[in-house]
Design an enzyme around this catalytic site. Structure first.
Site, PDB file in Angstrom:
ATOM      1  N   ASP A   1      -1.040  14.402  45.802  1.00  0.00           N
ATOM      2  CA  ASP A   1      -1.084  14.296  47.210  1.00  0.00           C
ATOM      3  C   ASP A   1       0.530  13.504  47.492  1.00  0.00           C
ATOM      4  OD1 ASP A   1      -1.163  13.602  49.964  1.00  0.00           O
ATOM      5  OD2 ASP A   1      -3.273  13.105  49.987  1.00  0.00           O
TER       6      ASP A   1
ATOM      7  N   GLY B   1       6.450  21.420  48.845  1.00  0.00           N
ATOM      8  CA  GLY B   1       5.215  20.817  49.200  1.00  0.00           C
ATOM      9  C   GLY B   1       5.314  20.349  50.659  1.00  0.00           C
ATOM     10  N   GLY B   2       3.981  20.402  51.388  1.00  0.00           N
ATOM     11  CA  GLY B   2       3.734  19.797  52.559  1.00  0.00           C
ATOM     12  C   GLY B   2       3.039  20.964  53.610  1.00  0.00           C
TER      13      GLY B   2
ATOM     14  N   SER C   1       3.105  23.651  56.429  1.00  0.00           N
ATOM     15  CA  SER C   1       4.127  24.586  56.568  1.00  0.00           C
ATOM     16  C   SER C   1       4.170  25.205  57.967  1.00  0.00           C
ATOM     17  CB  SER C   1       3.983  25.585  55.656  1.00  0.00           C
ATOM     18  OG  SER C   1       2.792  26.201  55.260  1.00  0.00           O
TER      19      SER C   1
ATOM     20  N   SER D   1      13.401  24.159  57.628  1.00  0.00           N
ATOM     21  CA  SER D   1      12.749  25.245  58.318  1.00  0.00           C
ATOM     22  C   SER D   1      13.526  25.823  59.314  1.00  0.00           C
ATOM     23  CB  SER D   1      11.435  25.316  58.659  1.00  0.00           C
ATOM     24  OG  SER D   1      11.016  26.034  59.741  1.00  0.00           O
ATOM     25  N   ASN D   2      13.512  27.024  59.737  1.00  0.00           N
ATOM     26  CA  ASN D   2      14.396  27.552  60.967  1.00  0.00           C
ATOM     27  C   ASN D   2      13.607  27.080  62.231  1.00  0.00           C
ATOM     28  OD1 ASN D   2      12.383  29.777  62.599  1.00  0.00           O
ATOM     29  ND2 ASN D   2      12.061  29.759  60.429  1.00  0.00           N
ATOM     30  N   HIS D   3      12.402  26.414  62.196  1.00  0.00           N
ATOM     31  CA  HIS D   3      11.851  25.635  63.215  1.00  0.00           C
ATOM     32  C   HIS D   3      12.334  24.467  63.661  1.00  0.00           C
ATOM     33  CE1 HIS D   3       9.279  29.211  63.490  1.00  0.00           C
ATOM     34  NE2 HIS D   3       8.922  28.880  62.393  1.00  0.00           N
TER      35      HIS D   3
ATOM     36  N   TYR E   1       5.892  20.391  63.692  1.00  0.00           N
ATOM     37  CA  TYR E   1       6.109  21.036  62.360  1.00  0.00           C
ATOM     38  C   TYR E   1       7.755  20.891  62.400  1.00  0.00           C
ATOM     39  CZ  TYR E   1       7.320  24.382  58.890  1.00  0.00           C
ATOM     40  OH  TYR E   1       7.918  24.997  57.896  1.00  0.00           O
TER      41      TYR E   1
ATOM     42  N   SER F   1      12.498  33.590  57.068  1.00  0.00           N
ATOM     43  CA  SER F   1      10.864  34.070  57.142  1.00  0.00           C
ATOM     44  C   SER F   1      11.083  34.645  55.461  1.00  0.00           C
ATOM     45  CB  SER F   1      10.608  35.192  57.922  1.00  0.00           C
ATOM     46  OG  SER F   1      10.729  34.679  59.219  1.00  0.00           O
TER      47      SER F   1
HETATM   48  P1  NAI Z   1       2.319  26.954  51.718  1.00  0.00           P
HETATM   49  O1  NAI Z   1       1.529  26.315  52.923  1.00  0.00           O
HETATM   50  O2  NAI Z   1       1.682  28.209  51.315  1.00  0.00           O
HETATM   51  O3  NAI Z   1       2.652  26.017  50.526  1.00  0.00           O
HETATM   52  C1  NAI Z   1       2.690  24.582  50.647  1.00  0.00           C
HETATM   53  C2  NAI Z   1       2.088  23.885  49.826  1.00  0.00           C
HETATM   54  O4  NAI Z   1       2.191  22.700  50.135  1.00  0.00           O
HETATM   55  C3  NAI Z   1       0.467  24.346  49.772  1.00  0.00           C
HETATM   56  O5  NAI Z   1       0.130  24.658  48.264  1.00  0.00           O
HETATM   57  C4  NAI Z   1      -0.178  22.843  49.852  1.00  0.00           C
HETATM   58  O6  NAI Z   1      -1.386  22.558  49.238  1.00  0.00           O
HETATM   59  C5  NAI Z   1       0.767  22.013  49.489  1.00  0.00           C
HETATM   60  N1  NAI Z   1       0.556  20.737  50.278  1.00  0.00           N
HETATM   61  C6  NAI Z   1       0.385  20.451  51.698  1.00  0.00           C
HETATM   62  N2  NAI Z   1       0.220  18.992  52.068  1.00  0.00           N
HETATM   63  C7  NAI Z   1       0.438  18.451  50.719  1.00  0.00           C
HETATM   64  C8  NAI Z   1       0.298  17.255  50.577  1.00  0.00           C
HETATM   65  N3  NAI Z   1       0.091  16.130  51.178  1.00  0.00           N
HETATM   66  N4  NAI Z   1       0.497  16.757  48.970  1.00  0.00           N
HETATM   67  C9  NAI Z   1       0.894  17.834  48.281  1.00  0.00           C
HETATM   68  N5  NAI Z   1       0.895  19.177  48.389  1.00  0.00           N
HETATM   69  C10 NAI Z   1       0.745  19.456  49.864  1.00  0.00           C
HETATM   70  O7  NAI Z   1       3.942  27.038  52.491  1.00  0.00           O
HETATM   71  P2  NAI Z   1       5.095  28.174  51.840  1.00  0.00           P
HETATM   72  O8  NAI Z   1       4.889  29.219  52.622  1.00  0.00           O
HETATM   73  O9  NAI Z   1       5.018  28.346  50.356  1.00  0.00           O
HETATM   74  O10 NAI Z   1       6.334  27.184  52.001  1.00  0.00           O
HETATM   75  C11 NAI Z   1       6.613  26.361  51.139  1.00  0.00           C
HETATM   76  C12 NAI Z   1       7.697  25.347  51.715  1.00  0.00           C
HETATM   77  O11 NAI Z   1       8.683  26.031  52.609  1.00  0.00           O
HETATM   78  C13 NAI Z   1       7.028  24.677  52.845  1.00  0.00           C
HETATM   79  O12 NAI Z   1       7.574  23.268  52.985  1.00  0.00           O
HETATM   80  C14 NAI Z   1       7.412  25.355  54.132  1.00  0.00           C
HETATM   81  O13 NAI Z   1       7.499  24.540  55.360  1.00  0.00           O
HETATM   82  C15 NAI Z   1       8.807  25.650  53.838  1.00  0.00           C
HETATM   83  N6  NAI Z   1       9.119  27.060  54.596  1.00  0.00           N
HETATM   84  C16 NAI Z   1       8.719  28.225  54.129  1.00  0.00           C
HETATM   85  C17 NAI Z   1       8.845  29.343  55.093  1.00  0.00           C
HETATM   86  C18 NAI Z   1       8.334  30.828  54.835  1.00  0.00           C
HETATM   87  O14 NAI Z   1       8.803  31.570  55.035  1.00  0.00           O
HETATM   88  N7  NAI Z   1       7.408  30.829  53.644  1.00  0.00           N
HETATM   89  C19 NAI Z   1       9.870  29.268  55.913  1.00  0.00           C
HETATM   90  C20 NAI Z   1      10.552  28.079  56.283  1.00  0.00           C
HETATM   91  C21 NAI Z   1      10.027  26.892  55.611  1.00  0.00           C
HETATM   92  C1  15L Z   2       8.115  28.539  58.569  1.00  0.00           C
HETATM   93  O1  15L Z   2       8.673  27.538  58.679  1.00  0.00           O
HETATM   94  C2  15L Z   2       6.790  28.797  58.128  1.00  0.00           C
HETATM   95  O2  15L Z   2       6.384  27.816  57.059  1.00  0.00           O
HETATM   96  C3  15L Z   2       6.482  30.172  57.696  1.00  0.00           C
HETATM   97  O3  15L Z   2       4.990  30.376  57.537  1.00  0.00           O
HETATM   98  C4  15L Z   2       7.064  31.147  58.823  1.00  0.00           C
HETATM   99  O4  15L Z   2       6.165  31.300  59.810  1.00  0.00           O
HETATM  100  C5  15L Z   2       8.368  31.117  59.026  1.00  0.00           C
HETATM  101  O5  15L Z   2       8.473  29.578  59.182  1.00  0.00           O
HETATM  102  C6  15L Z   2       8.997  31.932  59.992  1.00  0.00           C
HETATM  103  O6  15L Z   2       9.575  31.307  60.968  1.00  0.00           O
HETATM  104  O7  15L Z   2       8.831  32.905  59.913  1.00  0.00           O
END
Ligand code: NAI
Ligand code: 15L
Length: 264
Positions: free
Chosen positions: A49, A70-71, A73, A109-111, A134, A163
């Site tokens: 964690d 991680g974190g 998202s 992130s773009n956010h 976020y 994305s």
């Molecule tokens: P996701 O939500 O699928 O994966 C995030 C992982 O972090 C999860 O497996 C979750 O269990 C873990 N997590 C959450 N809180 C935690 C904690 N306190 N301790 C340990 N682990 C924890 O998100 P995704 O889509 O794989 O994104 C990965 C990263 O990229 C995130 O940081 C997200 O903000 C960033 N991101 C992703 C985008 C996308 O298009 N997928 C766009 C912009 C940013």
């Molecule tokens: C993010 O930051 C999110 O983690 C992802 O789930 C999408 O929503 C992405 O931005 C997006 O803007 O498409």
């Protein structure tokens, strides 16, 4: 590299990068709060964690590079964002400082800039305009990384991901799409380059309709090869034409601008 750490390894991008980044290191250490698939050859798995400082120190020890995925998202109540994205980032940077300052790829992130209009083209240096809590947590992460660079020389790539999905599936993604291949090749370049510093890098493919300017990245030796434009006809056939007066169409953050401040 001897050992590369991927946090958030059970998540959407973590599961993709687990396979794609295997050639980068002798051992890939996978960490998440959620359950991970059992380790395969040259992998090791850790439950961690991010809000638990001692666990984060153990996770970071012995690693030569970190891909921090991680974190939380998406938009969530503040108390949920606090642990993983605020306390967790502080824990990660303190652990990195104690364990030889491995280079970090931070999944920003773009956010962080979601309230810029879609008509504007952005370079890496403009002010933040987050579209929710976020997005604010990612601004915090970027600021913390920069502090640790200026104070201690800790190198981080601040990758503002658009994305990152297998394919673009809506009009907004014609501008924001970041292919898995392009993200993986970017991470390889970030670990290959001799000096990184702490740059903002737009996590985006070479989209004709893109909003973000990566022309400051010549030194990285990375060029995206995908372009969402190749999917335009498909998207136009399947999704309604966006209403230009809708806030989700006016602002770069898309749907996120409509989120309230969630309380539970
Ligand atoms: P996701 O939500 O699928 O994966 C995030 C992982 O972090 C999860 O497996 C979750 O269990 C873990 N997590 C959450 N809180 C935690 C904690 N306190 N301790 C340990 N682990 C924890 O998100 P995704 O889509 O794989 O994104 C990965 C990263 O990229 C995130 O940081 C997200 O903000 C960033 N991101 C992703 C985008 C996308 O298009 N997928 C766009 C912009 C940013
Ligand atoms: C993010 O930051 C999110 O983690 C992802 O789930 C999408 O929503 C992405 O931005 C997006 O803007 O498409």
């Amino acid at each position: 590299m001897r050992r590369l750490l991927i946090t958030g390894a059970a998540g959407q991008l973590g599961r993709v990068m687990r396979k794609r980044l295997a050639p980068l290191a002798d051992t890939i250490r996978l960490a998440d709060l959620a359950r991970l698939d059992p380790p395969e050859r040259d992998e090791e798995c850790m439950s961690c964690d991010l809000s638990d400082a001692a666990a984060v120190h153990e996770m970071v020890a012995g690693c030569d590079g970190i891909v921090h995925l991680g974190g939380v998202s998406v938009e969530r109540p503040f108390d949920q964002i606090l642990g993983g994205n605020i306390v967790g980032l502080y824990n990660l940077y303190e652990a990195a400082r104690a364990h030889g300052q491995p280079r970090i790829v931070f999944a920003s992130s773009n956010h962080t800039i979601g309230y810029y209009p879609q008509t504007e083209r952005l370079g890496p240096d403009g002010p933040y305009r987050p579209d929710g809590l976020y997005g604010v947590s990612k601004c915090f992460g970027e600021a913390l990384a920069r502090l640790y660079f200026d104070k201690f020389g800790q190198e981080t790539a601040l990758v503002r991901i658009g994305s990152c999905t297998p394919e673009p599936t809506n009009y907004r993604m014609l501008s924001t799409w970041f292919s898995h291949d392009d993200f993986a090749s970017m991470i390889e370049a970030i670990f290959r380059v001799s000096t990184l510093g702490c740059p903002v890098i737009w996590g985006s493919s070479a989209n004709d309709a893109g909003w973000w300017d990566n022309s400051h990245l010549g030194w990285l030796g990375w060029k995206p090869k995908d372009n969402a434009e190749a999917h335009r006809t498909h998207i136009e056939a399947l999704t309604p034409t966006p209403d230009p007066s809708d806030p989700t169409t006016r602002f770069q953050g898309g749907d996120f601008v409509n989120n309230p401040i969630f309380k539970e």
